[in-house]
Write a protein that holds these residues in place. Structure first.
Motif, PDB file in Angstrom:
ATOM      1  N   TYR A 279      17.957 -47.291 -94.078  1.00 51.39           N
ATOM      2  CA  TYR A 279      17.989 -46.288 -95.148  1.00 51.39           C
ATOM      3  C   TYR A 279      16.561 -46.210 -95.706  1.00 51.39           C
ATOM      4  O   TYR A 279      15.697 -45.705 -94.999  1.00 51.39           O
ATOM      5  CB  TYR A 279      19.113 -46.486 -96.166  1.00 51.39           C
ATOM      6  N   PHE A 280      16.255 -46.762 -96.848  1.00 51.75           N
ATOM      7  CA  PHE A 280      14.880 -46.591 -97.342  1.00 51.75           C
ATOM      8  C   PHE A 280      14.283 -47.890 -97.860  1.00 51.75           C
ATOM      9  O   PHE A 280      13.269 -47.875 -98.529  1.00 51.75           O
ATOM     10  CB  PHE A 280      14.837 -45.532 -98.465  1.00 51.75           C
ATOM     11  N   ARG A 281      14.960 -49.042 -97.614  1.00 51.41           N
ATOM     12  CA  ARG A 281      14.444 -50.302 -98.141  1.00 51.41           C
ATOM     13  C   ARG A 281      14.080 -51.256 -97.007  1.00 51.41           C
ATOM     14  O   ARG A 281      14.066 -52.470 -97.187  1.00 51.41           O
ATOM     15  CB  ARG A 281      15.494 -50.931 -99.069  1.00 51.41           C
TER      16      ARG A 281
ATOM     17  N   ILE B 250      16.772 -40.854 -96.998  1.00 50.24           N
ATOM     18  CA  ILE B 250      16.914 -40.904 -98.455  1.00 50.24           C
ATOM     19  C   ILE B 250      18.342 -40.591 -98.935  1.00 50.24           C
ATOM     20  O   ILE B 250      18.839 -41.257 -99.843  1.00 50.24           O
ATOM     21  CB  ILE B 250      15.880 -39.971 -99.142  1.00 50.24           C
ATOM     22  N   PRO B 251      19.044 -39.606 -98.343  1.00 52.27           N
ATOM     23  CA  PRO B 251      20.407 -39.337 -98.847  1.00 52.27           C
ATOM     24  C   PRO B 251      21.334 -40.526 -98.562  1.00 52.27           C
ATOM     25  O   PRO B 251      21.570 -40.869 -97.401  1.00 52.27           O
ATOM     26  CB  PRO B 251      20.861 -38.095 -98.068  1.00 52.27           C
ATOM     27  N   VAL B 252      21.816 -41.145 -99.599  1.00 50.62           N
ATOM     28  CA  VAL B 252      22.558 -42.404 -99.478  1.00 50.62           C
ATOM     29  C   VAL B 252      23.768 -42.267 -98.540  1.00 50.62           C
ATOM     30  O   VAL B 252      24.587 -41.360 -98.714  1.00 50.62           O
ATOM     31  CB  VAL B 252      23.021 -42.878-100.881  1.00 50.62           C
TER      32      VAL B 252
ATOM     33  N   GLY C   6      23.194 -49.871 -98.474  1.00 51.21           N
ATOM     34  CA  GLY C   6      23.217 -50.704 -99.672  1.00 51.21           C
ATOM     35  C   GLY C   6      24.636 -50.780-100.225  1.00 51.21           C
ATOM     36  O   GLY C   6      25.542 -50.112 -99.717  1.00 51.21           O
ATOM     37  N   ASP C   7      24.830 -51.568-101.277  1.00 55.37           N
ATOM     38  CA  ASP C   7      26.169 -51.678-101.872  1.00 55.37           C
ATOM     39  C   ASP C   7      26.608 -50.342-102.478  1.00 55.37           C
ATOM     40  O   ASP C   7      27.785 -49.976-102.411  1.00 55.37           O
ATOM     41  CB  ASP C   7      26.217 -52.791-102.921  1.00 55.37           C
ATOM     42  N   GLY C   8      25.656 -49.591-103.036  1.00 55.46           N
ATOM     43  CA  GLY C   8      25.998 -48.293-103.622  1.00 55.46           C
ATOM     44  C   GLY C   8      26.543 -47.341-102.570  1.00 55.46           C
ATOM     45  O   GLY C   8      27.433 -46.524-102.850  1.00 55.46           O
ATOM     46  N   ALA C   9      26.036 -47.462-101.349  1.00 55.73           N
ATOM     47  CA  ALA C   9      26.462 -46.568-100.267  1.00 55.73           C
ATOM     48  C   ALA C   9      27.943 -46.718 -99.957  1.00 55.73           C
ATOM     49  O   ALA C   9      28.574 -45.785 -99.447  1.00 55.73           O
ATOM     50  CB  ALA C   9      25.635 -46.860 -99.015  1.00 55.73           C
TER      51      ALA C   9
ATOM     52  N   GLU D 292      30.284 -43.980-101.131  1.00 54.11           N
ATOM     53  CA  GLU D 292      30.103 -42.612-100.625  1.00 54.11           C
ATOM     54  C   GLU D 292      31.156 -42.283 -99.569  1.00 54.11           C
ATOM     55  O   GLU D 292      31.520 -43.142 -98.752  1.00 54.11           O
ATOM     56  CB  GLU D 292      28.711 -42.472 -99.983  1.00 54.11           C
TER      57      GLU D 292
ATOM     58  N   ASN E  47      22.642 -55.959-102.669  1.00 59.26           N
ATOM     59  CA  ASN E  47      21.667 -56.537-103.606  1.00 59.26           C
ATOM     60  C   ASN E  47      22.145 -56.393-105.051  1.00 59.26           C
ATOM     61  O   ASN E  47      21.378 -56.537-105.992  1.00 59.26           O
ATOM     62  CB  ASN E  47      20.266 -55.958-103.385  1.00 59.26           C
TER      63      ASN E  47
ATOM     64  N   TYR F  94      22.966 -54.110-107.081  1.00 59.03           N
ATOM     65  CA  TYR F  94      22.673 -52.951-107.939  1.00 59.03           C
ATOM     66  C   TYR F  94      22.477 -51.689-107.109  1.00 59.03           C
ATOM     67  O   TYR F  94      21.888 -51.747-106.021  1.00 59.03           O
ATOM     68  CB  TYR F  94      21.390 -53.181-108.767  1.00 59.03           C
ATOM     69  N   ALA F  95      22.958 -50.572-107.634  1.00 60.45           N
ATOM     70  CA  ALA F  95      22.612 -49.256-107.088  1.00 60.45           C
ATOM     71  C   ALA F  95      21.878 -48.563-108.242  1.00 60.45           C
ATOM     72  O   ALA F  95      22.508 -48.083-109.187  1.00 60.45           O
ATOM     73  CB  ALA F  95      23.849 -48.488-106.677  1.00 60.45           C
ATOM     74  N   ILE F  96      20.602 -48.569-108.206  1.00 60.78           N
ATOM     75  CA  ILE F  96      19.728 -48.254-109.349  1.00 60.78           C
ATOM     76  C   ILE F  96      20.231 -49.091-110.534  1.00 60.78           C
ATOM     77  O   ILE F  96      20.194 -50.315-110.451  1.00 60.78           O
ATOM     78  CB  ILE F  96      19.638 -46.733-109.651  1.00 60.78           C
TER      79      ILE F  96
ATOM     80  N   HIS G 293      14.509 -50.786-108.950  1.00 61.84           N
ATOM     81  CA  HIS G 293      15.113 -50.058-107.811  1.00 61.84           C
ATOM     82  C   HIS G 293      14.017 -49.459-106.925  1.00 61.84           C
ATOM     83  O   HIS G 293      13.984 -49.660-105.718  1.00 61.84           O
ATOM     84  CB  HIS G 293      16.052 -48.961-108.336  1.00 61.84           C
TER      85      HIS G 293
END
Ligand SMILES: Cc1ncc(C[n+]2csc(CCOP(=O)(O)OP(=O)(O)O)c2C)c(N)n1
Length: 366
Positions: free
Chosen positions: A98-100, A139-141, A169-172, A175, A199, A201-203, A268
């Motif tokens: 993704y982006f990290r 970039i789009p999660v 990520g966990d936020g993903a 989705e 990790n 957190y999602a932001i 973030h």
């Protein structure tokens, strides 16, 4: 968990369990019997990559603060996940980040200067060569997970042995794309491994506000795939977990999901200020669980590493990073036509008109 609302007897028809894999303790000790078979030479290579990742990340951060790079998401603290995973892949396997994932991208042969160029806003940094087997930053999660499944499905249809490792990520995991990707992958048994860098957190959204599930690993069980939670700051556990999952996929046994528990010790991105939404005390606890420090302690106990070697490595890595920065800074600016070149195979009439206009302006400037 749902509470029982009546005393009506009900049969248990399914039971699930979530397993957690940890091998290397925080003090650098481990049970050698369960440690994966990794030679001392390869272990040192792993350590050096983690170290390089940290130095590169710090350099990028400092360049961003000097106004030389745009916004980017730091990798710091995710080194064991990324290097453990990278070493478990074969060269022909594909990585879908993704982006990290600057670090795992580097180990797949993408030059540092490409990454630096991309974060200065030069898209040519994302023009990857054949054989690197990495997709560009996404970039789009969670959308990258669908790309990964599509690629893995193609490998299956073509009877190829390549495996796709897809990061999220966990936020993903909240989705729709995440759920579609896992469902499709499991139904069609495609050779993909989903690796979630949990990790926490999602932001600014902490995990407990992201999901009511106790683990993320259990979400994948619902789709009928092999699933495991892993200590993501433990490089041995990550390596072992990813290797097993990749080999399952290669043998045609379908996808797996790996929840690697780690912590985003940084903001973030460089545009965020995490001190506004989380306590510094929490960050300090996780900083002490640093994945690089943990492997270093292990290597020192085995007499494979010491302060002198660390000093030499630091000089060497600094040199590499600084050379890459110079290279990226000396790349000539892209031609203005590039803005029009890569979106459509055939340029639209409007784009042609704009391009002609710009050409005229540039000519008049001469
Ligand atoms: C579809 C979509 N929605 C929202 C965003 C804005 N956004 C960027 S990063 C991010 C959080 C991602 O968190 P996570 O998946 O946990 O990954 P992490 O950044 O923590 O590694 C969000 C919501 C986006 N890029 N794409």
């Amino acid at each position: 968990m749902r509470e029982e609302c009546d005393a009506m007897p009900k049969k248990v028809i399914q039971k699930f369990e979530v397993k957690f894999l940890e091998i290397l303790g925080e003090n650098g000790t481990c049970d050698e019997n369960i440690k994966p078979q990794i030679s001392s030479k390869v272990l040192l290579e792993m350590y050096k990559w983690m170290f390089l990742g940290r130095v590169f990340d710090n350099k990028m951060f400092s360049l961003q603060r000097q106004g030389k790079l745009g916004t980017f998401a730091q990798t710091k603290g995710h080194e064991a996940v990324q290097i453990g995973a990278a070493f478990a892949l074969k060269k022909e396997d594909w990585l879908v980040p993704y982006f990290r994932e600057q670090l795992i991208t580097l180990i797949r042969d993408v030059p540092m200067e490409n990454i630096l160029m991309y974060y200065t806003g030069d898209e040519r940094g994302q023009q990857y060569q054949k054989g690197w087997n990495v997709l560009p930053v996404c970039i789009p999660v969670a959308t990258q997970l669908l790309h990964a499944v599509g690629m893995a499905w193609a490998f299956k249809l073509k009877k190829k042995k390549n495996v796709v490792l897809a990061f999220c990520g966990d936020g993903a995991t909240s989705e729709g794309d995440f759920h579609e990707a896992l469902n499709f992958a499991s139904v069609f048994k495609v050779p993909v491994v989903f690796l979630c860098q949990n990790n926490q957190y999602a932001i600014s959204v902490p995990l407990k506000k992201q999901t009511a599930s106790e683990t993320l690993a259990q979400k994948a069980i619902a789709y009928g795939m092999s699933s495991l939670k892993i200590d993501g700051n433990d490089i041995f556990a990550v390596y072992k977990g990813v290797k097993e999952a990749v080999e399952l996929a290669r043998k045609g046994k379908g996808p797996s999901f790996l929840e690697c528990l780690t912590y985003r010790v940084t903001d973030h991105t460089t545009s965020d200020d995490a001190s506004r939404y989380r306590p510094i005390k929490e960050v300090k606890i996780w900083e002490a669980r640093d994945p690089i420090l943990r492997l270093r302690k292990y290597l020192e106990k085995k007499k494979l590493w010491n302060k002198k070697k660390e000093g030499i490595l630091y000089q060497d890595v600094q040199k590499k990073v600084n050379t890459a920065v110079k290279k990226a800074e000396n790349v000539s600016a892209p031609s203005f036509e590039d803005m029009f070149r890569y979106t459509y195979k055939e340029m639209t009439a409007e784009l042609k008109e704009e391009l002609d206009y710009l050409k005229k302006v540039k000519n008049d400037e001469k």
